[in-house]
Write a protein that holds these residues in place. Sequence first.
Motif, PDB file in Angstrom:
ATOM      1  N   SER A 241     -29.252  13.983   4.334  1.00 46.66           N
ATOM      2  CA  SER A 241     -30.208  13.921   3.225  1.00 46.66           C
ATOM      3  C   SER A 241     -31.179  15.084   3.292  1.00 46.66           C
ATOM      4  CB  SER A 241     -31.002  12.604   3.277  1.00 46.66           C
ATOM      5  OG  SER A 241     -31.793  12.553   4.459  1.00 46.66           O
TER       6      SER A 241
ATOM      7  N   ARG B 122     -37.949  13.832   2.887  1.00 44.44           N
ATOM      8  CA  ARG B 122     -39.106  13.883   2.008  1.00 44.44           C
ATOM      9  C   ARG B 122     -40.375  14.312   2.719  1.00 44.44           C
ATOM     10  NH1 ARG B 122     -36.760  14.252  -2.775  1.00 44.44           N
ATOM     11  NH2 ARG B 122     -35.234  12.589  -3.127  1.00 44.44           N
ATOM     12  N   THR B 123     -40.394  14.218   4.036  1.00 42.36           N
ATOM     13  CA  THR B 123     -41.591  14.552   4.810  1.00 42.36           C
ATOM     14  C   THR B 123     -41.190  15.424   5.995  1.00 42.36           C
ATOM     15  OG1 THR B 123     -41.490  12.701   6.392  1.00 42.36           O
ATOM     16  CG2 THR B 123     -42.447  12.245   4.210  1.00 42.36           C
TER      17      THR B 123
ATOM     18  N   GLU C  19     -31.280  20.282  -5.005  1.00 39.90           N
ATOM     19  CA  GLU C  19     -31.240  19.104  -4.138  1.00 39.90           C
ATOM     20  C   GLU C  19     -30.495  17.955  -4.814  1.00 39.90           C
ATOM     21  OE1 GLU C  19     -34.399  15.808  -2.415  1.00 39.90           O
ATOM     22  OE2 GLU C  19     -35.027  17.914  -2.531  1.00 39.90           O
ATOM     23  N   ARG C  20     -30.794  17.704  -6.064  1.00 41.22           N
ATOM     24  CA  ARG C  20     -30.113  16.611  -6.774  1.00 41.22           C
ATOM     25  C   ARG C  20     -28.630  16.910  -6.953  1.00 41.22           C
ATOM     26  NH1 ARG C  20     -34.880  16.732  -9.998  1.00 41.22           N
ATOM     27  NH2 ARG C  20     -33.761  17.904 -11.616  1.00 41.22           N
TER      28      ARG C  20
ATOM     29  N   SER D 180     -38.870  22.671   4.085  1.00 39.70           N
ATOM     30  CA  SER D 180     -38.661  22.824   2.643  1.00 39.70           C
ATOM     31  C   SER D 180     -38.809  24.275   2.186  1.00 39.70           C
ATOM     32  CB  SER D 180     -39.632  21.932   1.864  1.00 39.70           C
ATOM     33  OG  SER D 180     -40.981  22.312   2.118  1.00 39.70           O
TER      34      SER D 180
ATOM     35  N   ASN E 130     -41.866  20.984   8.505  1.00 38.57           N
ATOM     36  CA  ASN E 130     -41.377  20.927   7.129  1.00 38.57           C
ATOM     37  C   ASN E 130     -40.519  22.149   6.833  1.00 38.57           C
ATOM     38  OD1 ASN E 130     -40.972  20.708   4.362  1.00 38.57           O
ATOM     39  ND2 ASN E 130     -43.008  19.898   3.980  1.00 38.57           N
TER      40      ASN E 130
ATOM     41  N   THR F 102     -26.841  16.586  -3.563  1.00 37.21           N
ATOM     42  CA  THR F 102     -26.790  15.181  -3.159  1.00 37.21           C
ATOM     43  C   THR F 102     -25.682  14.445  -3.904  1.00 37.21           C
ATOM     44  OG1 THR F 102     -29.155  15.137  -2.643  1.00 37.21           O
ATOM     45  CG2 THR F 102     -28.084  13.016  -3.066  1.00 37.21           C
TER      46      THR F 102
END
Length: 217
Positions: free
Chosen positions: A33, A36-37, A16-17, A67, A65, A20
Motif C-alpha cells: 500500500s 498515509r502517515t 496512487e489510485r 511521500s 515520510n 492501487t
Amino acid sequence: MIAGLLLEKVTGENAERYITRNVIRKAGLRHTSFPRTPVIPGPHSKAYESMFGFIDPPKDYSVYNMSWITTAGAVVSTMEDLNQFYRVLLRGGLLGPAELAEMQKTVPVVGVSGAYGLGIYATDLPCGRFWGHSGGVFGMATDSYTSPDGARQLSMGVNRTKYQSLDENGNIVISPIDYATIDYLLLGLCGQSPARTKAAQPEIVPFAVDRLVSVKR
C-alpha cells in the motif's frame, strides 16, 4: 518518480489510485500500500542508515515520510507480495504479451549487474536468467529475482543500508555482508554456492539501487 508523473499525465488520474487499482489489487497484493502517515502500519523491522560510515552510529529512519519521492519509493510491501507481483507480471497477468516483451528489451546500465529494461532488469546466474529489481530508501533495501516462468523466486531485504565503507577515491568497498548475500542468493535460486575467492570482485551486485549514490570524502 518521473514514471509516476508521466502516468498521471497520460491517464489524467492520480498515480496512487491508478497503481492501487491496476497493479496492487489486480496482482492480489494483500500487504502492499501507499502509507498515509510516516509510521509503517503493522509489524515491521527498524530502518537504519549508515551512509557508508558518514552516519555513525547508524540513524533510525523507521518513522519517515517517503511521500516526497512518490512512485519511486513511497510504497510499503512484504517479501511475499514482491514475489507475488513479479510472478503475476512475468506470467502475463498485468500486461499483454507485446507490452511485456517491450518491457524486457534491455540496455546495459552502469551499477546494475544485468541489463535494464523498462522498470525491470535481467540478471544472468549459473542456473539461468532472472528478472526483478532492487529498491532502497533510507534504512531499507530490497532485491527481487524471478525466473521467466515465475517458478523460481527470491526476494530479500536489509534494514541497514549503505553499510559498506569507501576507499580513498570514494569507491564502495565490498563488504563481507555482500559476499554472504550473494552466497544466499545463488544457494536459494540455483541450489549452489559460488566457486570463487573472497578477494574476487563479485559479478552480482546486491541491492544495486542503494549503491547508485556518488559519495566523495
